[in-house]
Design a protein around this motif. Structure first.
Motif, mmCIF file in Angstrom:
data_model
loop_
_atom_site.group_PDB
_atom_site.id
_atom_site.type_symbol
_atom_site.label_atom_id
_atom_site.label_comp_id
_atom_site.label_asym_id
_atom_site.label_seq_id
_atom_site.Cartn_x
_atom_site.Cartn_y
_atom_site.Cartn_z
ATOM 1 N N ALA A 11 -61.114 11.891 122.426
ATOM 2 C CA ALA A 11 -62.334 12.464 123.006
ATOM 3 C C ALA A 11 -62.517 12.011 124.458
ATOM 4 N N ALA A 12 -61.996 10.822 124.765
ATOM 5 C CA ALA A 12 -62.104 10.291 126.133
ATOM 6 C C ALA A 12 -60.966 10.778 127.029
ATOM 7 N N GLY A 13 -60.060 11.586 126.469
ATOM 8 C CA GLY A 13 -59.010 12.175 127.307
ATOM 9 C C GLY A 13 -57.590 11.720 127.024
ATOM 10 N N ALA A 14 -57.390 10.807 126.110
ATOM 11 C CA ALA A 14 -56.030 10.369 125.778
ATOM 12 C C ALA A 14 -55.321 11.480 125.010
ATOM 13 N N THR A 15 -54.017 11.539 125.158
ATOM 14 C CA THR A 15 -53.266 12.547 124.409
ATOM 15 C C THR A 15 -53.069 12.085 122.969
ATOM 16 N N GLU A 16 -52.814 13.046 122.098
ATOM 17 C CA GLU A 16 -52.549 12.724 120.700
ATOM 18 C C GLU A 16 -51.294 11.860 120.577
ATOM 19 N N VAL A 17 -50.278 12.195 121.354
ATOM 20 C CA VAL A 17 -49.009 11.464 121.297
ATOM 21 C C VAL A 17 -49.202 10.018 121.744
ATOM 22 N N ASP A 18 -49.861 9.819 122.880
ATOM 23 C CA ASP A 18 -50.095 8.449 123.374
ATOM 24 C C ASP A 18 -50.958 7.653 122.400
ATOM 25 N N THR A 19 -51.966 8.307 121.845
ATOM 26 C CA THR A 19 -52.852 7.635 120.898
ATOM 27 C C THR A 19 -52.092 7.226 119.649
ATOM 28 N N ALA A 20 -51.264 8.125 119.147
ATOM 29 C CA ALA A 20 -50.459 7.807 117.965
ATOM 30 C C ALA A 20 -49.550 6.621 118.245
ATOM 31 N N GLN A 21 -48.875 6.630 119.388
ATOM 32 C CA GLN A 21 -47.963 5.528 119.722
ATOM 33 C C GLN A 21 -48.721 4.218 119.896
ATOM 34 N N THR A 28 -51.129 12.263 111.511
ATOM 35 C CA THR A 28 -52.322 11.535 111.058
ATOM 36 C C THR A 28 -53.428 11.688 112.084
ATOM 37 N N ILE A 29 -53.069 11.557 113.358
ATOM 38 C CA ILE A 29 -54.051 11.736 114.435
ATOM 39 C C ILE A 29 -54.640 13.141 114.361
ATOM 40 N N ARG A 30 -53.784 14.115 114.168
ATOM 41 C CA ARG A 30 -54.275 15.519 114.102
ATOM 42 C C ARG A 30 -55.211 15.704 112.904
ATOM 43 N N ARG A 31 -54.890 15.122 111.770
ATOM 44 C CA ARG A 31 -55.768 15.242 110.593
ATOM 45 C C ARG A 31 -57.116 14.575 110.865
#
Length: 113
Positions: free
Chosen positions: A87-97, A105-108
């Protein structure tokens, strides 16, 4: 594990011949089952404690239940962090890593499929 390695691992711990034979069998299984040295150490230590009567399967079950509770709490916190980070702008990929989670899991967590 060779006898001298077992002796070094045990240190001052004294086991009967029967206990040593049992431990040797368990160590052989542990070495095949757990490639991670930390897991091997934990498993062998548990076997020694059991053979010495220091711990029981009931206690091991309690430790496992406590660890699961802690893990589920940490997972819940990580999922909330994922939602906040994206929500603060991080990508799903970076957040997952960063969190050590799978991208799906991040997408769910974000309500995406």
């Amino acid at each position: 594990m060779q006898d001298y390695e077992l002796d070094a691992w045990l240190g001052d711990v004294e086991l009967t011949d029967e206990q040593r034979d049992t431990l040797r069998d368990e160590v052989e299984w542990v070495e095949q089952e757990y490639p991670n040295p930390d897991e091997r150490t934990e498993a062998i230590s548990a076997a020694v404690q059991y053979l010495l009567g220091v711990t029981t399967p009931v206690e091991a079950g309690r430790r496992l239940a406590a660890a699961r509770t802690q893990m589920f709490g940490a997972l819940a916190a990580a999922k909330v962090m994922a939602r906040l980070a994206v929500a603060a702008g991080a990508t799903e990929v970076d957040t997952a890593q960063t969190l050590g989670l799978d991208r799906m899991t991040i997408r769910r967590v974000l309500g995406k499929r």
